[in-house]
Design an enzyme around this catalytic site. Structure first.
Site, PDB file in Angstrom:
ATOM      1  N   SER A  28       0.854  -1.186   0.000  1.00  0.00           N
ATOM      2  CA  SER A  28       0.000   0.000   0.000  1.00  0.00           C
ATOM      3  C   SER A  28       0.891   1.237   0.000  1.00  0.00           C
ATOM      4  O   SER A  28       1.785   1.377   0.825  1.00  0.00           O
ATOM      5  CB  SER A  28      -0.902   0.003   1.241  1.00  0.00           C
ATOM      6  OG  SER A  28      -1.681   1.175   1.285  1.00  0.00           O
ATOM      7  N   ARG A  43      -8.025   5.902  -1.075  1.00  0.00           N
ATOM      8  CA  ARG A  43      -7.834   4.463  -1.130  1.00  0.00           C
ATOM      9  C   ARG A  43      -6.691   4.015  -0.220  1.00  0.00           C
ATOM     10  O   ARG A  43      -6.754   2.981   0.432  1.00  0.00           O
ATOM     11  CB  ARG A  43      -7.556   4.016  -2.555  1.00  0.00           C
ATOM     12  CG  ARG A  43      -7.745   2.502  -2.726  1.00  0.00           C
ATOM     13  CD  ARG A  43      -7.635   2.071  -4.159  1.00  0.00           C
ATOM     14  NE  ARG A  43      -6.252   1.984  -4.577  1.00  0.00           N
ATOM     15  CZ  ARG A  43      -5.870   2.030  -5.831  1.00  0.00           C
ATOM     16  NH1 ARG A  43      -6.746   2.232  -6.779  1.00  0.00           N
ATOM     17  NH2 ARG A  43      -4.601   1.919  -6.157  1.00  0.00           N
ATOM     18  N   TYR A  86      -7.984   3.901   3.227  1.00  0.00           N
ATOM     19  CA  TYR A  86      -8.878   2.762   3.413  1.00  0.00           C
ATOM     20  C   TYR A  86      -8.075   1.476   3.555  1.00  0.00           C
ATOM     21  O   TYR A  86      -8.376   0.634   4.393  1.00  0.00           O
ATOM     22  CB  TYR A  86      -9.834   2.651   2.227  1.00  0.00           C
ATOM     23  CG  TYR A  86     -10.814   1.521   2.405  1.00  0.00           C
ATOM     24  CD1 TYR A  86     -10.580   0.269   1.822  1.00  0.00           C
ATOM     25  CD2 TYR A  86     -11.935   1.677   3.207  1.00  0.00           C
ATOM     26  CE1 TYR A  86     -11.451  -0.772   2.004  1.00  0.00           C
ATOM     27  CE2 TYR A  86     -12.817   0.634   3.396  1.00  0.00           C
ATOM     28  CZ  TYR A  86     -12.567  -0.591   2.784  1.00  0.00           C
ATOM     29  OH  TYR A  86     -13.430  -1.611   2.989  1.00  0.00           O
ATOM     30  N   GLU A  87      -7.002   1.313   2.733  1.00  0.00           N
ATOM     31  CA  GLU A  87      -6.156   0.137   2.873  1.00  0.00           C
ATOM     32  C   GLU A  87      -5.511   0.087   4.250  1.00  0.00           C
ATOM     33  O   GLU A  87      -5.421  -0.962   4.882  1.00  0.00           O
ATOM     34  CB  GLU A  87      -5.082   0.147   1.781  1.00  0.00           C
ATOM     35  CG  GLU A  87      -5.623  -0.044   0.377  1.00  0.00           C
ATOM     36  CD  GLU A  87      -4.564   0.214  -0.680  1.00  0.00           C
ATOM     37  OE1 GLU A  87      -4.911   0.166  -1.853  1.00  0.00           O
ATOM     38  OE2 GLU A  87      -3.403   0.473  -0.328  1.00  0.00           O
ATOM     39  N   LEU A  88      -5.048   1.247   4.721  1.00  0.00           N
ATOM     40  CA  LEU A  88      -4.414   1.307   6.034  1.00  0.00           C
ATOM     41  C   LEU A  88      -5.394   0.916   7.131  1.00  0.00           C
ATOM     42  O   LEU A  88      -5.090   0.102   8.002  1.00  0.00           O
ATOM     43  CB  LEU A  88      -3.872   2.709   6.284  1.00  0.00           C
ATOM     44  CG  LEU A  88      -3.262   2.972   7.669  1.00  0.00           C
ATOM     45  CD1 LEU A  88      -2.148   1.978   7.959  1.00  0.00           C
ATOM     46  CD2 LEU A  88      -2.744   4.390   7.753  1.00  0.00           C
TER      47      LEU A  88
END
Length: 565
Positions: free
Chosen positions: A389, A460, A463-465
């Site tokens: 990420s 994004r 959100y990944e984190l």
């Protein structure tokens, strides 16, 4: 006459109960009217012949008596602020004294937040309610004032909302258009000056109902192996749902008895104490957690039931934790004798071993993996060794960072060390469902590699984190590796829950010093990656890996996919 006084006091007490919620921690905006209040039992009215009531504020670990001013006024069971200022933040308490003993009736932690001058509300001073479209709902203006003739105005997204003046804003059937930030403003006139108090609610309307939810405690009943004299910290976490429930409570019981509270002075702490309640938000899910600290386990603790209780909306959930003695094995005599001889004759050996292990821990672990051909990935059902990420802007302000994520990192880890990475821009094509893709690929990965920088702010990436943090802290399915690509002095742009991760999982990139394949950076990174048998190519460097200008470009149209999102 006595009967009349009794009824009047009953009515006053009933009204006070409505205005005095049991709130231990309170947030209020600077410049607004605010009050603290407490409930006084009927027995104190009639049994105490004479007593005094004093308000205190804790400062530098000492309680200081609050003296009334034109701005801070004590009236009956209330302490009023006309208005609250930033310096008012602190711990408050009210104490009854009959000349012989002092009794603390209640304590509060007051946080005065700075006002956002460009908006009618502060992001840290609002509650979130997530509802489904089609149902009826009411937004309630909290009891912000003790005066009955106050005027009330509602705002939606800081604009006057349909001239509503009631304490409740009613919706017969919610629609997506009702989503927004609603602010209730109460105007109060006091000694010729106008004051106001506000309450802000973020209302989110979803066309599809959120996933089924029931109040629950994370984890099940458990037994923990320990030994006498060891310190144990018991954790209990409660899942509240999709908004923070102010009425939720989480506490520990020891054989149906409340433990004492932990203090800031370790010497004065009891042998078993309960820490303060903490709130946690991961994505759109809310949790509360509380620790029970056992300084030294005693033999009688093995027979106690340590019960965590979660209560909200008249529902109760519980989790029981028990301690049991772990299996111990006596040390063989010849090993004990040998150890004593070595300790007496060669004390420097122990120091040298510790020094070597600390300084070369990573090298020793990597050597052990290579010799034993250890494989942690066999049969775990995962497809990727790590999900990467990083900053995903179409035109990155730091091109070197993009080159590192899309070129250097996969070139070294995949081609030199045999790992399999999942990079969203490279491995996922446009057209899929973004949220499902993120969850799916993180679930398929054994690690989540996060490349941190001040530019790590895209929707994004955040959100990944948050998804990775949820799986690491709550589900405990994925381990996180943080790569600090550039020195970061301020982490305020990242979620607060990131601070719960251990610092040893952070690897720092040092530009040219980290480029060689056998550098400390790649060794530390491999140490945090899952162990698997690989063939290492030690001859490698950024300048001779074939990384030309064409190789710097991602293999798929990741930039266009970001634009679609």
């Amino acid at each position: 006459m006595t009967l009349m006084i009794f009824f009047v006091m009953l009515i006053m007490e009933s009204a006070t109960e409505k205005l005095c919620p049991l709130r231990a921690s309170i947030d209020v905006l600077e410049g607004e009217y605010f009050f603290l209040c407490y409930l006084e039992s009927r027995q104190e009215h009639f049994q105490e012949e004479a007593y005094t009531i004093n308000w205190y504020k804790e400062s530098a670990g000492k309680q200081q008596l609050i003296k009334e001013t034109h701005r801070i006024v004590s009236q009956m069971n209330f302490l009023e602020f006309w208005p609250a200022e930033l310096s008012d933040s602190g711990i408050y308490s009210v104490i009854h004294s009959n000349g012989k003993q002092n009794v603390t009736i209640q304590k509060w932690t007051l946080n005065v937040l700075e006002r956002n001058k460009s908006s009618c509300f502060n992001e840290n001073h609002l509650t979130t309610e997530i509802k489904s479209a089609g149902i009826g709902h009411s937004l309630k203006c909290s009891d912000l004032s003790v005066y009955e003739n106050d005027s009330i105005t509602w705002y939606k997204d800081c604009k006057n909302y349909e001239h509503e003046t009631e304490r409740e804003l009613n919706f017969r059937a919610l629609t997506v258009q009702n989503s927004g930030i609603y602010t209730c403003k109460i105007v109060i006139s006091h000694e010729g000056t106008i004051y106001h108090s506000t309450n802000t609610i973020k209302l989110v309307i979803e066309e599809d109902a959120p996933e089924a939810f029931s109040l629950e405690i994370v984890g099940h009943h458990e037994e923990i192996e320990t030994k006498i004299g060891k310190e144990e910290i018991l954790n209990c976490t409660g899942f509240l749902g999709y908004y923070m429930r102010e009425d939720a409570s989480l506490y520990w019981l020891i054989n149906q008895t409340f433990p004492e509270q932990c203090t800031d002075i370790p010497e004065n702490e009891p042998s078993i104490c309960e820490e303060e309640l903490k709130k946690l938000q991961l994505g759109n899910k809310f949790y509360i957690t509380r620790l029970l600290r056992i300084k030294k386990v005693r033999d009688e603790d093995m027979h106690h039931n340590f019960t965590c209780m979660l209560q909200a909306d008249e529902s109760t959930r519980m989790k029981i934790v028990k301690l049991k003695k772990g299996k111990t094995q006596d040390l063989p005599v010849h090993i004990f004798t040998t150890g004593m001889v070595l300790a007496l004759l060669f004390p420097f050996v122990a120091v040298a071993v510790v020094f070597v292990f600390v300084m070369f821990r990573v090298d020793l672990v990597l050597f052990y993996r290579s010799i034993c051909r250890r494989d942690e990935t066999a049969g775990d059902g995962k497809e990727y060794d790590a999900f990467v990420s990083y900053l995903k802007d179409c035109v990155s302000p730091v091109e070197e960072e993009r080159e590192f994520a899309l070129k250097i990192l996969p070139m070294i880890l995949e081609e030199n060390f045999g790992y399999k990475l999942c990079i969203f821009e490279r491995d996922v094509f446009a057209g899929g469902a973004f949220v499902d893709d993120i969850h799916s690929f993180i679930d398929k990965s054994r690690r989540l590699i996060i490349i941190l920088s001040q530019n790590y702010v895209s929707d994004r990436a955040i959100y990944e984190l948050e998804s990775g943090l949820h799986k690491a802290l709550v589900e405990r399915k994925t381990k996180i590796i943080l790569i600090e690509y550039m020195p970061i002095s301020d982490y305020n742009f990242l979620p607060e829950s990131l601070s719960l991760l251990p610092s040893k999982r952070v690897v720092k990139w040092k530009k040219d010093k980290s480029l060689p394949v056998n550098s400390r950076f790649w060794k530390n990174l491999r140490y945090l990656m899952p162990a698997k048998p690989i063939k290492i190519k030690t001859r490698g460097h950024y300048n001779n890996l074939g990384l030309g200008s064409e190789a710097a470009q991602p293999r798929t149209e990741g930039c266009d996919f970001n634009a679609i999102i």
